[in-house]
Design a protein around this motif. Structure first.
Motif, PDB file in Angstrom:
ATOM      1  N   ASP A   1     -45.136 -92.744 -40.568  1.00  0.00           N
ATOM      2  CA  ASP A   1     -45.726 -92.417 -39.259  1.00  0.00           C
ATOM      3  C   ASP A   1     -47.201 -91.757 -39.891  1.00  0.00           C
ATOM      4  O   ASP A   1     -47.426 -90.834 -40.272  1.00  0.00           O
ATOM      5  CB  ASP A   1     -44.927 -91.073 -38.819  1.00  0.00           C
ATOM      6  CG  ASP A   1     -45.607 -90.577 -37.572  1.00  0.00           C
ATOM      7  OD1 ASP A   1     -46.529 -90.986 -36.887  1.00  0.00           O
ATOM      8  OD2 ASP A   1     -45.123 -89.656 -36.958  1.00  0.00           O
TER       9      ASP A   1
ATOM     10  N   LYS B   1     -49.344 -90.743 -37.844  1.00  0.00           N
ATOM     11  CA  LYS B   1     -49.908 -89.452 -37.266  1.00  0.00           C
ATOM     12  C   LYS B   1     -49.367 -88.230 -37.938  1.00  0.00           C
ATOM     13  O   LYS B   1     -50.115 -87.082 -37.583  1.00  0.00           O
ATOM     14  CB  LYS B   1     -49.415 -89.636 -35.711  1.00  0.00           C
ATOM     15  CG  LYS B   1     -49.594 -90.766 -34.777  1.00  0.00           C
ATOM     16  CD  LYS B   1     -49.205 -90.549 -33.658  1.00  0.00           C
ATOM     17  CE  LYS B   1     -49.295 -91.855 -32.504  1.00  0.00           C
ATOM     18  NZ  LYS B   1     -48.642 -91.702 -31.367  1.00  0.00           N
ATOM     19  N   ASN B   2     -48.493 -88.402 -38.872  1.00  0.00           N
ATOM     20  CA  ASN B   2     -47.908 -87.219 -39.560  1.00  0.00           C
ATOM     21  C   ASN B   2     -48.838 -87.225 -40.721  1.00  0.00           C
ATOM     22  O   ASN B   2     -48.818 -88.154 -41.721  1.00  0.00           O
ATOM     23  CB  ASN B   2     -46.612 -87.489 -39.938  1.00  0.00           C
ATOM     24  CG  ASN B   2     -45.964 -86.312 -40.767  1.00  0.00           C
ATOM     25  OD1 ASN B   2     -46.438 -85.709 -41.569  1.00  0.00           O
ATOM     26  ND2 ASN B   2     -44.717 -85.976 -40.245  1.00  0.00           N
TER      27      ASN B   2
ATOM     28  N   VAL C   1     -48.587 -85.127 -43.275  1.00  0.00           N
ATOM     29  CA  VAL C   1     -48.196 -85.222 -44.686  1.00  0.00           C
ATOM     30  C   VAL C   1     -47.762 -86.426 -45.153  1.00  0.00           C
ATOM     31  O   VAL C   1     -48.008 -86.949 -46.258  1.00  0.00           O
ATOM     32  CB  VAL C   1     -46.743 -84.328 -44.405  1.00  0.00           C
ATOM     33  CG1 VAL C   1     -46.069 -84.242 -45.742  1.00  0.00           C
ATOM     34  CG2 VAL C   1     -47.152 -82.755 -44.097  1.00  0.00           C
ATOM     35  N   GLU C   2     -47.369 -87.354 -44.311  1.00  0.00           N
ATOM     36  CA  GLU C   2     -46.726 -88.806 -44.781  1.00  0.00           C
ATOM     37  C   GLU C   2     -47.967 -89.409 -44.969  1.00  0.00           C
ATOM     38  O   GLU C   2     -47.789 -90.245 -46.083  1.00  0.00           O
ATOM     39  CB  GLU C   2     -45.882 -89.151 -43.549  1.00  0.00           C
ATOM     40  CG  GLU C   2     -44.583 -88.628 -43.293  1.00  0.00           C
ATOM     41  CD  GLU C   2     -43.747 -89.583 -42.394  1.00  0.00           C
ATOM     42  OE1 GLU C   2     -44.090 -90.419 -42.002  1.00  0.00           O
ATOM     43  OE2 GLU C   2     -42.547 -88.850 -41.964  1.00  0.00           O
TER      44      GLU C   2
END
Length: 210
Positions: free
Chosen positions: A97, A99-100, A102-103
């Motif tokens: 993702d 938009k995340n 952290v990812e």
């Protein structure tokens, strides 16, 4: 599918209880263990190049790629009617993702680590992967693809957040790419390529005398 199962059981020390296809991979279940058979339609030369890349990364300590499971005969891959394939353990996963944050951060860090672990990789020349003296041609093709993506987005009735971001930034980056190609054409790029090519040919065929 039955033919593939027989081939897998013949080449590997596993008994297939279930097999499912996901795009270009097969999920193989054998008892409580799950495997992934990765299939490629590349020719043998390019497929062996991929295997060599994987092996180099693993030997350099890159742990984000699954080790290849060898066949009964100690080979790294098998040959199929549709190409070649290698076997690894199955890893449950999902699409990242973006938009995340952290990812996204983890993905960028992993990509950076991959580049570091790929250092000093050497391999014989592979057909179709040699861009020696062809970077301008390659860049111009990529520029045309950027314009194609832009036209596809513009023609959409409904756009995603990614589409809007792409349209917002495409023109400035397209201009930067045009400038980069222009600078490359006005540089000594081709002259350097020809000089290097001549040097390689000399070193390959001739011996130095002391």
């Amino acid at each position: 599918m039955e033919e593939l199962i027989r081939l897998i059981e013949n080449k590997y020390s596993i008994k297939v209880s279930n097999i499912e296809k996901y795009k270009n991979v097969y999920k193989i279940t054998s008892g409580e263990r799950e495997y992934c058979l990765k299939v490629s339609k590349y020719d043998k030369e390019q497929f062996e190049f991929i295997i060599a890349c994987i092996m180099h990364l693993i030997s350099n300590g890159f742990k984000k790629v699954l080790p290849i499971i060898k066949t009964k005969d100690g080979d790294d891959y098998i040959e199929l009617n549709e190409g070649f394939a290698f076997l690894t353990d199955w890893a449950n996963s999902r699409h990242i993702d973006f938009k995340n944050l952290v990812e996204l951060k983890r993905a960028v860090e992993t990509l950076g680590e991959l580049h570091i672990k790929s250092r000093n990789f050497q391999y014989k020349k592979v057909k179709g992967r040699n861009l020696y003296g062809r970077w301008i041609e390659k860049f111009e093709k990529r520029l045309n693809q950027l314009l194609l993506f832009k036209s596809i987005i513009v023609s959409k009735v409904e756009r995603t957040q990614f589409d809007d971001i792409y349209l917002k930034h495409i023109d400035v980056h397209y201009k930067q790419a045009l400038d980069a190609i222009k600078n490359l054409k006005e540089s000594k790029y081709f002259e350097i390529m020809e000089s290097h090519k001549a040097l390689k040919e000399f070193c390959h065929h001739d011996r130095c005398k002391s």
